[in-house]
Structures are given as C-alpha cells and as structure tokens.
Design a protein around this motif. Structure first.
Motif, PDB file in Angstrom:
ATOM      1  N   ILE A   4      -3.983 -12.841   7.542  1.00  5.60           N
ATOM      2  CA  ILE A   4      -3.022 -13.980   6.987  1.00  5.60           C
ATOM      3  C   ILE A   4      -3.190 -15.308   8.038  1.00  5.60           C
ATOM      4  CG2 ILE A   4      -1.217 -13.137   8.927  1.00  5.60           C
ATOM      5  CD1 ILE A   4       1.019 -13.793   6.734  1.00  5.60           C
ATOM      6  N   SER A   5      -3.593 -15.209   9.154  1.00  7.76           N
ATOM      7  CA  SER A   5      -3.953 -16.487   9.726  1.00  7.76           C
ATOM      8  C   SER A   5      -5.087 -17.195   9.467  1.00  7.76           C
ATOM      9  CB  SER A   5      -4.190 -16.142  11.365  1.00  7.76           C
ATOM     10  OG  SER A   5      -2.842 -15.401  12.232  1.00  7.76           O
ATOM     11  N   ARG A   6      -6.178 -16.634   8.935  1.00  9.55           N
ATOM     12  CA  ARG A   6      -7.163 -16.886   8.365  1.00  9.55           C
ATOM     13  C   ARG A   6      -6.873 -17.794   7.223  1.00  9.55           C
ATOM     14  NH1 ARG A   6      -9.639 -12.204   9.756  1.00  9.55           N
ATOM     15  NH2 ARG A   6     -10.087 -11.277   7.855  1.00  9.55           N
ATOM     16  N   ARG A 114      -5.534 -12.692 -14.497  1.00  9.41           N
ATOM     17  CA  ARG A 114      -5.976 -13.641 -15.648  1.00  9.41           C
ATOM     18  C   ARG A 114      -7.288 -14.310 -15.172  1.00  9.41           C
ATOM     19  NH1 ARG A 114      -3.140 -12.030 -19.891  1.00  9.41           N
ATOM     20  NH2 ARG A 114      -0.926 -12.171 -19.927  1.00  9.41           N
ATOM     21  N   ALA A 115      -7.219 -14.397 -13.738  1.00 11.80           N
ATOM     22  CA  ALA A 115      -8.559 -15.041 -13.197  1.00 11.80           C
ATOM     23  C   ALA A 115      -9.550 -14.057 -13.338  1.00 11.80           C
ATOM     24  CB  ALA A 115      -8.451 -15.695 -11.886  1.00 11.80           C
ATOM     25  N   ARG A 116      -9.523 -12.751 -13.712  1.00 16.66           N
ATOM     26  CA  ARG A 116     -10.650 -11.591 -13.604  1.00 16.66           C
ATOM     27  C   ARG A 116     -11.134 -11.591 -12.366  1.00 16.66           C
ATOM     28  NH1 ARG A 116     -13.408 -14.198 -18.900  1.00 16.66           N
ATOM     29  NH2 ARG A 116     -11.733 -13.639 -20.652  1.00 16.66           N
ATOM     30  N   MET A 117     -10.170 -11.746 -11.422  1.00 22.87           N
ATOM     31  CA  MET A 117     -10.431 -11.388  -9.931  1.00 22.87           C
ATOM     32  C   MET A 117      -9.732 -10.211  -9.358  1.00 22.87           C
ATOM     33  SD  MET A 117     -10.519 -15.341  -8.351  1.00 22.87           S
ATOM     34  CE  MET A 117     -12.078 -16.348  -8.847  1.00 22.87           C
ATOM     35  N   PRO A 118     -10.064  -9.042  -9.751  1.00 22.62           N
ATOM     36  CA  PRO A 118      -9.283  -7.784  -9.337  1.00 22.62           C
ATOM     37  C   PRO A 118      -9.302  -7.550  -8.050  1.00 22.62           C
ATOM     38  CG  PRO A 118     -11.071  -7.189 -10.889  1.00 22.62           C
ATOM     39  CD  PRO A 118     -10.887  -8.812 -10.718  1.00 22.62           C
ATOM     40  N   ASP A 119     -10.533  -7.782  -7.178  1.00 26.46           N
ATOM     41  CA  ASP A 119     -10.651  -7.852  -5.721  1.00 26.46           C
ATOM     42  C   ASP A 119      -9.869  -8.624  -4.909  1.00 26.46           C
ATOM     43  OD1 ASP A 119     -12.023  -9.855  -6.843  1.00 26.46           O
ATOM     44  OD2 ASP A 119     -13.537  -9.937  -5.218  1.00 26.46           O
ATOM     45  N   HIS A 120      -9.540  -9.911  -5.519  1.00 29.73           N
ATOM     46  CA  HIS A 120      -8.402 -10.895  -4.910  1.00 29.73           C
ATOM     47  C   HIS A 120      -7.016 -10.330  -5.186  1.00 29.73           C
ATOM     48  CE1 HIS A 120     -10.936 -13.960  -3.290  1.00 29.73           C
ATOM     49  NE2 HIS A 120     -11.665 -13.837  -4.201  1.00 29.73           N
ATOM     50  N   ALA A 121      -6.731  -9.649  -6.305  1.00 26.16           N
ATOM     51  CA  ALA A 121      -5.592  -8.978  -6.597  1.00 26.16           C
ATOM     52  C   ALA A 121      -5.204  -7.875  -5.670  1.00 26.16           C
ATOM     53  CB  ALA A 121      -5.482  -8.517  -7.956  1.00 26.16           C
ATOM     54  N   ALA A 124      -4.503  -9.540  -2.129  1.00 28.51           N
ATOM     55  CA  ALA A 124      -2.945  -9.888  -2.226  1.00 28.51           C
ATOM     56  C   ALA A 124      -2.087  -8.961  -2.007  1.00 28.51           C
ATOM     57  CB  ALA A 124      -2.896 -10.905  -3.399  1.00 28.51           C
ATOM     58  N   PHE A 125      -2.276  -7.734  -2.710  1.00 25.35           N
ATOM     59  CA  PHE A 125      -1.492  -6.530  -2.465  1.00 25.35           C
ATOM     60  C   PHE A 125      -1.353  -6.125  -0.920  1.00 25.35           C
ATOM     61  CE2 PHE A 125      -0.664  -1.928  -2.151  1.00 25.35           C
ATOM     62  CZ  PHE A 125       0.492  -1.681  -3.188  1.00 25.35           C
ATOM     63  N   ASP A 126      -2.550  -6.065  -0.396  1.00 32.00           N
ATOM     64  CA  ASP A 126      -2.602  -5.646   1.153  1.00 32.00           C
ATOM     65  C   ASP A 126      -1.914  -6.924   1.846  1.00 32.00           C
ATOM     66  OD1 ASP A 126      -4.083  -3.410   0.670  1.00 32.00           O
ATOM     67  OD2 ASP A 126      -6.061  -4.637   0.867  1.00 32.00           O
ATOM     68  N   LEU A 127      -2.109  -8.169   1.408  1.00 34.13           N
ATOM     69  CA  LEU A 127      -1.468  -9.049   2.436  1.00 34.13           C
ATOM     70  C   LEU A 127      -0.025  -9.004   2.394  1.00 34.13           C
ATOM     71  CD1 LEU A 127      -2.040 -11.816   3.749  1.00 34.13           C
ATOM     72  CD2 LEU A 127      -1.810 -12.822   1.687  1.00 34.13           C
ATOM     73  N   GLU A 130       1.739  -7.852   5.613  1.00 36.13           N
ATOM     74  CA  GLU A 130       1.811  -8.666   6.660  1.00 36.13           C
ATOM     75  C   GLU A 130       2.857  -9.702   6.552  1.00 36.13           C
ATOM     76  OE1 GLU A 130      -1.723 -10.291   8.553  1.00 36.13           O
ATOM     77  OE2 GLU A 130      -3.073  -8.988   7.439  1.00 36.13           O
ATOM     78  N   LEU A 131       3.234 -10.130   5.276  1.00 36.27           N
ATOM     79  CA  LEU A 131       4.412 -11.037   4.915  1.00 36.27           C
ATOM     80  C   LEU A 131       5.611 -10.351   4.755  1.00 36.27           C
ATOM     81  CD1 LEU A 131       2.408 -13.060   2.122  1.00 36.27           C
ATOM     82  CD2 LEU A 131       2.568 -13.725   4.450  1.00 36.27           C
ATOM     83  N   GLY A 132       5.727  -9.060   5.084  1.00 36.05           N
ATOM     84  CA  GLY A 132       6.817  -8.416   5.160  1.00 36.05           C
ATOM     85  C   GLY A 132       7.372  -8.211   3.610  1.00 36.05           C
ATOM     86  N   ILE A 133       6.619  -8.417   2.735  1.00 37.42           N
ATOM     87  CA  ILE A 133       6.941  -7.895   1.322  1.00 37.42           C
ATOM     88  C   ILE A 133       6.827  -6.427   0.708  1.00 37.42           C
ATOM     89  CG2 ILE A 133       6.443  -8.523  -1.143  1.00 37.42           C
ATOM     90  CD1 ILE A 133       5.431 -11.138  -0.208  1.00 37.42           C
ATOM     91  N   PRO A 134       7.682  -5.794   0.437  1.00 40.67           N
ATOM     92  CA  PRO A 134       7.465  -4.288   0.267  1.00 40.67           C
ATOM     93  C   PRO A 134       6.262  -3.928  -0.595  1.00 40.67           C
ATOM     94  CG  PRO A 134       9.717  -4.857   0.045  1.00 40.67           C
ATOM     95  CD  PRO A 134       9.086  -6.093   0.232  1.00 40.67           C
ATOM     96  N   GLN A 135       5.582  -3.096  -0.471  1.00 34.93           N
ATOM     97  CA  GLN A 135       4.252  -2.352  -1.282  1.00 34.93           C
ATOM     98  C   GLN A 135       5.041  -1.361  -1.899  1.00 34.93           C
ATOM     99  OE1 GLN A 135       1.701  -2.247   2.081  1.00 34.93           O
ATOM    100  NE2 GLN A 135       0.537  -3.374   1.099  1.00 34.93           N
TER     101      GLN A 135
END
Length: 394
Positions: A4-6, A114-121, A124-127, A130-135
């Motif tokens: 998250i810092s990076r 939509r960007a066809r970037m599932p690895d980034h999706a 974001a799920f993993d992130l 760290e942001l305190g958002i329930p998975q």
C-alpha cells in the motif's frame, strides 16, 4: 515498504504529473459529466483522457460517473498507453480515505476487468485487506465478474476453486451465477452441471439469471437436448419462464440464424400471455436482417411500433447497418433520418456506408443532404464529414 505504501507513492507521483497539465475546475454537474462522456468517446490522447477524468473528480459513487470511468478505461485500454490504467485506478482508490470503501473497491475491481487486467483486479482485491475493506462474498463476486469481463475464464475457475477456502468466504447465488456465466461464455456449459449440484448441496435455489446463463450457453454450443434439460429443471424448481427467459432464448436462436424458430417462440410467448418488449423485437430484427431477410426485418420493426413499443437507439443502428450491407439504401436512409431526429446517430462507419451507398445508386443529392444534417446536428466527426463531402460527385 508495504504494497500500500508503494502504491500510494506511485499515486502521489501520478497526481503531481497530471496537475502540471490541468487546472482545477468547479465540481461537475450532470450536464458536464454527460458532455465529458461524449468527449471521452472521441478523445484519442491517453494523457488527455486521464486529465479530463481527474479534472471532473470522478468517483464510482455516481451512476453517470461510473459510465464516464468505464468509457475512460476502455479508451485507455485500446490506446498505446494502457499502462496508465493501474496508476489511474490506484490513485482513485488510494487518494482519499473517504473513497476507501467496499463500494468503491468493488467498482475499481470491475474496472480492471473492463481494462482486461485481471491480475490487477486480483491485486486490488488483496490490497483491500491493508485498507481495512472486508474481503467478503460481495468483493469476491466483483472479482469473479471482473475476470468474466476480461474473458479470463481460467482465472474465474481458479478464484472460484481457491479463494473461498483461502479467505473463509461462503459463496452465494451471485457467486455461482458468475461462474455459470463464465462457463457459458467459454463454451464449457456442460461443466455447469457440477456447479448446479454444488448449489443443491448448499441449498441455494437457482434464479432467472442461473437459467438464462445455462440456456445461452447450451444454445450457443447447439446442445439442444441440454436446452430441454434446463427447461425441465426450471419446472422442477417451480420457476415460471418470464420475459427475460424468452428474450434469452429468442436472442440465442437468432444468433444461430434460426429466426423463424425464434418468431415461433414469440408466438408461443404471446399465447402464454407474456408481453414482449422492445428488446424482444430488436433480437428478431437483427436476426432476420443478418440472415438476409431484410423485408422480414422491416416488418418486424413495423410490428414493434404498431404494438406501441419505442425502438431504442441500438435497434435503429442495427437496422441501418444491416439494410446498408444488404443494399437497401433507401430504407436505410429513412430509418437513419428517424434516428437522427431522435438525436441518435449511428457510428461514422455505418453512416459512411450509407452515404457511399446512396452515391452508388445515383442519389448524390440525398447523400449531400444527409452529410449536411449530420454536420448541423452533431459536432463529432465534422472534419471527417467535410472531407467526405468534398469527395462527392458534383
């Protein structure tokens, strides 16, 4: 340094870079956002696209803002600089604490699809942890749907198989429907039976979307016996086929160039007291036109209007395009004019096809008048239309 810092550091650098070329504007009104959406459809400079969105302070909380963000992401995806997308979306998620919510995170994950970037999706799920958002299951479903958008069906299977165990998530009906949609689109609908079996074990009852995905998949694979099995399954669960189910079946038959069968299904639907809608007729219009039966397509359009249904813009666009490719330029001109009167304009390629067609049958005056009407009513592509107009026979 944590992930998250990076990302925050990258986001701040990205924001600083964008501010060098933009100025602060007042908060956007609905009209301004609509104008932005229209602009994003034609803007080709990826850095300008990002600057426009940053200036408008877009967030996924508003429906119009979501449309604009989706348009921006798809434009960036198709640009020479798709690498701007992760910086853009990471900034959206990390720039303000008030935007670090479950709802925003879900939309960012979907935008990566939509960007066809599932690895980034997935990142974001993993992130979110760290942001305190329930998975939770809603975030899992957003991730699955994102991978469906990206057409990474293997990743859908992996996430469905592994993530509930890793994160302690209990799948729900939406989870299974995402998986069934993936199987349907990937030509693997036969694997859906094992998903249905798991749903039954977990006592999760199928809904209209479940059966719609199954029907769409089996039709596209021309597994008509399985289509019958799905209909029997609907009866087993006491599910009464409604308009949405019939529309799926009609659309599927039309795609298979079986529009006469689709029309028979429409008659059966009417016999059951189920009223069609404009979508029903648009499927049939497209089906008949794609099969070269332009006369039937036009009759279906007239039938739709007679029944009091208002054709939508896509119906006009489809009809104009099909009539042009079929060589019926006079009818295409009539429907194009109707569409333009409603402020709906088919894309440049379709309208250019119509103009060239009119010229080919000696209707140069009509072609010139149509170009004039386009230039008068719409600001988009004016320079291109001027070039076409200059090339017309005198």
């Amino acid at each position: 340094m944590s992930l998250i810092s990076r990302l925050r550091q990258s986001s701040l650098l990205f924001l600083h870079t964008r501010r060098l070329s933009t100025t602060t504007t007042e908060p956007s009104s609905r009209d301004k956002i609509r104008s932005l959406i229209a602009l994003l459809k034609t803007e080709k400079d990826p850095h300008k696209i990002v600057s426009l969105c940053q200036s408008a302070s877009l967030t996924p909380d508003s429906n119009l803002h979501r449309i604009a963000l989706t348009r921006a992401v798809t434009s960036l995806r198709d640009s020479p600089h798709p690498n701007l997308i992760p910086q853009f979306l990471d900034h959206l998620l990390l720039s303000r604490p008030d935007l670090q919510t479950h709802r925003i995170a879900s939309h960012v994950i979907l935008l990566y699809g939509r960007a066809r970037m599932p690895d980034h999706a997935v990142r974001a799920f993993d992130l979110c942890h760290e942001l305190g958002i329930p998975q939770d299951v809603k975030l899992l479903n957003a991730l699955l749907l994102s991978c469906v958008f990206a057409e990474d069906y293997k990743e859908v299977t992996r996430i469905y198989r592994d993530f509930p165990k890793i994160y302690g998530i209990e799948p729900n009906l939406d989870t299974y429907n995402c998986v069934l949609k993936s199987l349907s689109e990937s030509g693997s609908t036969n694997s859906a039976y094992s998903v249905l079996a798991e749903m039954e074990r977990r006592r999760i009852k199928p809904d209209g979307n479940t059966f719609g995905h199954l029907l769409s998949g089996f039709y596209s694979e021309e597994r008509f016996e399985d289509v019958g099995n799905v209909i029997n399954l609907m009866e087993k669960y006491g599910f009464q086929p409604g308009l949405d189910t019939y529309n799926v079946r009609i659309r599927s038959l039309c795609k298979l160039k079986k529009s006469m069968e689709a029309e028979a299904l429409l008659d059966g639907m009417l016999g059951r007291g189920i009223k069609p809608n404009a979508v029903t007729f648009c499927h049939l219009i497209l089906g008949f036109c794609k099969e070269g039966n332009l006369g039937k397509g036009k009759k279906m359009f007239e039938k739709m209007v007679e029944r009091g249904f208002e054709p939508d813009c896509n119906c006009y666009y489809t009809l104009v395009y099909c009539l042009c490719t079929g060589g019926d330029f006079e009818s295409a001109l009539r429907f194009a004019k109707e569409s333009i009167e409603k402020n709906w304009v088919p894309n440049f390629a379709t309208m250019r096809l119509l103009v060239d067609g009119l010229v080919s049958v000696g209707k140069v005056a009509e072609a010139r008048q149509l170009i004039g009407q386009m230039k008068e009513k719409f600001t988009v592509n004016q320079h291109r239309w001027s070039e076409v107009e200059e090339g017309l026979p005198q």
